[in-house]
Scaffold this motif. Structure first.
Motif, PDB file in Angstrom:
ATOM      1  N   TYR A  79      12.494  -1.347   5.780  1.00  0.00           N
ATOM      2  CA  TYR A  79      13.621  -0.454   6.060  1.00  0.00           C
ATOM      3  C   TYR A  79      14.815  -0.771   5.153  1.00  0.00           C
ATOM      4  CZ  TYR A  79      11.300   1.078  10.419  1.00  0.00           C
ATOM      5  OH  TYR A  79      10.438   1.596  11.344  1.00  0.00           O
ATOM      6  N   ALA A  80      15.061  -2.056   4.926  1.00  0.00           N
ATOM      7  CA  ALA A  80      16.170  -2.436   4.049  1.00  0.00           C
ATOM      8  C   ALA A  80      15.928  -1.950   2.623  1.00  0.00           C
ATOM      9  CB  ALA A  80      16.364  -3.945   4.067  1.00  0.00           C
ATOM     10  N   ALA A  81      14.676  -2.035   2.170  1.00  0.00           N
ATOM     11  CA  ALA A  81      14.347  -1.525   0.837  1.00  0.00           C
ATOM     12  C   ALA A  81      14.523  -0.010   0.782  1.00  0.00           C
ATOM     13  CB  ALA A  81      12.921  -1.912   0.467  1.00  0.00           C
ATOM     14  N   ASN A  82      14.149   0.674   1.853  1.00  0.00           N
ATOM     15  CA  ASN A  82      14.365   2.126   1.929  1.00  0.00           C
ATOM     16  C   ASN A  82      15.855   2.448   1.796  1.00  0.00           C
ATOM     17  OD1 ASN A  82      11.629   2.436   2.381  1.00  0.00           O
ATOM     18  ND2 ASN A  82      11.825   2.925   4.546  1.00  0.00           N
ATOM     19  N   ARG A  83      16.666   1.712   2.539  1.00  0.00           N
ATOM     20  CA  ARG A  83      18.114   1.925   2.494  1.00  0.00           C
ATOM     21  C   ARG A  83      18.660   1.688   1.093  1.00  0.00           C
ATOM     22  NH1 ARG A  83      20.936  -2.857   4.962  1.00  0.00           N
ATOM     23  NH2 ARG A  83      20.113  -3.653   3.000  1.00  0.00           N
ATOM     24  N   GLY A 141      10.728   4.768   9.989  1.00  0.00           N
ATOM     25  CA  GLY A 141       9.547   5.595  10.116  1.00  0.00           C
ATOM     26  C   GLY A 141       8.481   5.209   9.114  1.00  0.00           C
ATOM     27  N   HIS A 142       7.405   5.975   9.100  1.00  0.00           N
ATOM     28  CA  HIS A 142       6.253   5.694   8.240  1.00  0.00           C
ATOM     29  C   HIS A 142       6.527   6.219   6.835  1.00  0.00           C
ATOM     30  CE1 HIS A 142       2.065   4.670   7.496  1.00  0.00           C
ATOM     31  NE2 HIS A 142       1.869   5.864   6.965  1.00  0.00           N
ATOM     32  N   LEU A 143       7.404   5.516   6.146  1.00  0.00           N
ATOM     33  CA  LEU A 143       7.772   5.890   4.783  1.00  0.00           C
ATOM     34  C   LEU A 143       8.294   4.664   4.053  1.00  0.00           C
ATOM     35  CD1 LEU A 143      11.149   6.161   5.202  1.00  0.00           C
ATOM     36  CD2 LEU A 143      10.419   8.319   6.184  1.00  0.00           C
ATOM     37  N   ALA A 178       0.831  -1.194   0.000  1.00  0.00           N
ATOM     38  CA  ALA A 178       0.000   0.000   0.000  1.00  0.00           C
ATOM     39  C   ALA A 178       0.869   1.249   0.000  1.00  0.00           C
ATOM     40  CB  ALA A 178      -0.908  -0.007   1.227  1.00  0.00           C
ATOM     41  N   PRO A 179       0.440   2.303  -0.710  1.00  0.00           N
ATOM     42  CA  PRO A 179       1.220   3.541  -0.698  1.00  0.00           C
ATOM     43  C   PRO A 179       1.136   4.231   0.652  1.00  0.00           C
ATOM     44  CG  PRO A 179      -0.853   3.853  -1.874  1.00  0.00           C
ATOM     45  CD  PRO A 179      -0.753   2.391  -1.566  1.00  0.00           C
ATOM     46  N   PHE A 180       2.096   5.073   0.932  1.00  0.00           N
ATOM     47  CA  PHE A 180       2.144   5.812   2.184  1.00  0.00           C
ATOM     48  C   PHE A 180       1.716   7.252   1.915  1.00  0.00           C
ATOM     49  CE2 PHE A 180       4.243   2.112   3.383  1.00  0.00           C
ATOM     50  CZ  PHE A 180       4.607   2.124   4.726  1.00  0.00           C
ATOM     51  N   TYR A 232       8.952  15.153   6.184  1.00  0.00           N
ATOM     52  CA  TYR A 232       9.325  13.809   6.616  1.00  0.00           C
ATOM     53  C   TYR A 232      10.549  13.919   7.520  1.00  0.00           C
ATOM     54  CZ  TYR A 232       6.336  11.681   3.040  1.00  0.00           C
ATOM     55  OH  TYR A 232       5.260  11.279   2.274  1.00  0.00           O
ATOM     56  N   LEU A 233      10.553  13.146   8.600  1.00  0.00           N
ATOM     57  CA  LEU A 233      11.701  13.100   9.507  1.00  0.00           C
ATOM     58  C   LEU A 233      12.568  11.913   9.119  1.00  0.00           C
ATOM     59  CD1 LEU A 233      10.035  13.851  12.978  1.00  0.00           C
ATOM     60  CD2 LEU A 233      11.163  15.447  11.409  1.00  0.00           C
ATOM     61  N   LEU A 234      13.639  12.188   8.392  1.00  0.00           N
ATOM     62  CA  LEU A 234      14.558  11.126   7.978  1.00  0.00           C
ATOM     63  C   LEU A 234      15.694  11.072   8.993  1.00  0.00           C
ATOM     64  CD1 LEU A 234      14.395  11.961   4.213  1.00  0.00           C
ATOM     65  CD2 LEU A 234      13.391   9.985   5.332  1.00  0.00           C
ATOM     66  N   THR A 235      15.300  10.710  10.214  1.00  0.00           N
ATOM     67  CA  THR A 235      16.176  10.751  11.378  1.00  0.00           C
ATOM     68  C   THR A 235      16.057   9.431  12.123  1.00  0.00           C
ATOM     69  OG1 THR A 235      14.452  11.653  12.823  1.00  0.00           O
ATOM     70  CG2 THR A 235      15.753  13.236  11.546  1.00  0.00           C
ATOM     71  N   PRO A 236      16.953   9.175  13.090  1.00  0.00           N
ATOM     72  CA  PRO A 236      16.853   7.912  13.834  1.00  0.00           C
ATOM     73  C   PRO A 236      15.856   7.950  14.980  1.00  0.00           C
ATOM     74  CG  PRO A 236      18.816   9.090  14.493  1.00  0.00           C
ATOM     75  CD  PRO A 236      18.200   9.891  13.382  1.00  0.00           C
ATOM     76  N   GLY A 237      14.926   8.857  14.983  1.00  0.00           N
ATOM     77  CA  GLY A 237      13.897   8.971  16.002  1.00  0.00           C
ATOM     78  C   GLY A 237      14.133  10.191  16.881  1.00  0.00           C
TER      79      GLY A 237
END
Length: 398
Positions: free
Chosen positions: A284-288, A357-359, A9-11, A20-25
């Motif tokens: 997450y691995a796919a994001n990376r 995160g939610h992305l 599903a798309p986000f 978007y927060l592309l941070t470690p939290g």
């Protein structure tokens, strides 16, 4: 649609239009997680006590404690509060810790032990080199006074995924106890105590489970929690006392972050719907992979070689180009809807981009496209790092 609606599903973008927060939290959370905080809860009420009990049960299930040897103790505060609570509760005052340091968070553990007055030794690998089992074994053989080993699972100052299994096996073979800061890894990377023997680990709500800040949690052997009675240096960070009260009454000792707990329970539902640790880790691995491929195509270089890249956060060297300025780079990306993190390396300039995160990978590709636009606007036609950066990376060997 959200991850609970299906793996592909798309986000949707953040509903309030925030970046978007592309941070470690803290990280980008789903609309459902945010909505869960709209209701108020009585901290002593039976409904909230049931929420706390569900939170503890679900986290133990994620950990994989099928034998029932472990328990979960949530604790108010940030992740650093939970780390200090773990150290002060499980490391006896006459004990000694071997801290494996390869970044800012390992250094913070050493600093914390200094405040606590606990003896420690460290293997300091610098900014990012991984500690290895053989050198840990040698250190334990050389100093029988060492009772505990402390390791950061994923050191987000560089993005390195440390060799946890290798080190855990050495620590167990040498009859010592392992304490793990899994702040940015638990929930996306396996940490089953039946496969990775440990005394205790800590994480927090606003990391891979994708909740909001407000509390951390400790998962530890019940026998170790019981043995920690009276050991803590701190009233509010006493894990044994927090556990004992929760076991007796179902309540937190002091005012709990009720809204953060409600959000976390919703996040746990979405974590389960996505396929648990395996599903979350795969996204997450796919994001990376999308991020790294796209940034390298633009000429950027990663600090770490591929074998050490975590699916949590990736560090990139700053370009050597004279027109590159990180603050302007940051501001221009933020204006396009993306917040990244500055680097924490001491030798070379760098920046970090989170993958959690939610992305999804489509959003990561949007980020890569934004980076390309920003470089063009800055007049940076070559993103290659200085030679000193590549010399540093050459030190990292498998």
């Amino acid at each position: 649609m959200t991850p609970a609606s299906g793996a592909n599903a798309p986000f949707d973008p953040p509903a309030q239009g925030e970046p978007y927060l592309l941070t470690p939290g803290p990280l980008t959370t789903s609309a459902e997680v945010k909505t869960a905080m709209l209701k108020d809860w009585g901290s002593w009420d039976g409904d909230f006590r049931a929420m706390t009990a569900e939170l503890r049960r679900h986290l133990l299930a994620i950990a994989g404690d099928s034998e029932g040897y472990y328990d979960c103790v949530p604790l108010q505060g940030s992740g650093t509060f939970a780390v200090e609570a773990m150290l002060g509760s499980f490391l006896p005052r006459d004990g000694k810790a071997l801290v494996l340091v390869n970044g800012a968070y390992g250094q913070r553990i050493v600093q914390t032990l200094g405040y606590l007055g606990r003896a420690c030794w460290m293997i300091d690998k610098g900014d990012y080199l991984p500690p290895r089992g053989a050198e840990v074994a040698a250190a334990l053989d050389a100093d029988p006074a060492i009772s505990h080993v402390v390791l950061v699972h994923c050191e987000t100052s560089s993005g390195i995924l440390n060799p946890l299994q290798e080190i855990a096996e050495v620590v167990a073979a040498k009859g010592r106890k392992l304490l793990i800061d899994s702040m940015s890894a638990f929930g996306a990377l396996d940490l089953n105590p039946e496969e990775v023997p440990y005394t205790a680990m800590v994480s927090s709500a606003n990391k891979c489970i994708q909740g909001v800040p407000g509390f951390g949690f400790v998962i530890a052997r019940k026998t170790e929690i019981e043995a920690a009675k009276g050991r803590s240096h701190s009233l509010s960070l006493d894990i044994h006392d927090q556990w004992a009260v929760m076991e007796k009454t179902g309540q937190w000792r002091y005012t709990p972050p009720t809204h953060a707990v409600a959000a976390f329970l919703q996040a746990l539902k979405q974590h389960e719907a996505e396929g648990g640790v395996a599903g979350r880790g795969a996204r997450y691995a796919a994001n990376r992979d999308t991020l790294v491929a796209g940034m390298r195509a633009l000429g950027f270089e990663t600090l770490l070689q591929d074998d050490w890249l975590s699916p949590i956060i990736v560090t990139f060297f700053n370009p050597a180009h004279p027109k590159f300025d990180f603050k302007r780079f940051y501001d221009l990306l933020k204006a396009r809807g993306f917040i990244i993190y500055p680097g924490k390396l001491t030798v070379v300039d760098s920046f970090r981009i989170g993958c959690i995160g939610h992305l999804d990978s489509a959003i990561m590709q949007q980020l890569v496209d934004a980076v390309s636009e920003v470089l063009n606007e800055m007049g940076v036609d070559d993103a290659a790092p200085p030679s000193a950066a590549m010399n540093e990376r050459a030190k990292l060997v498998a």
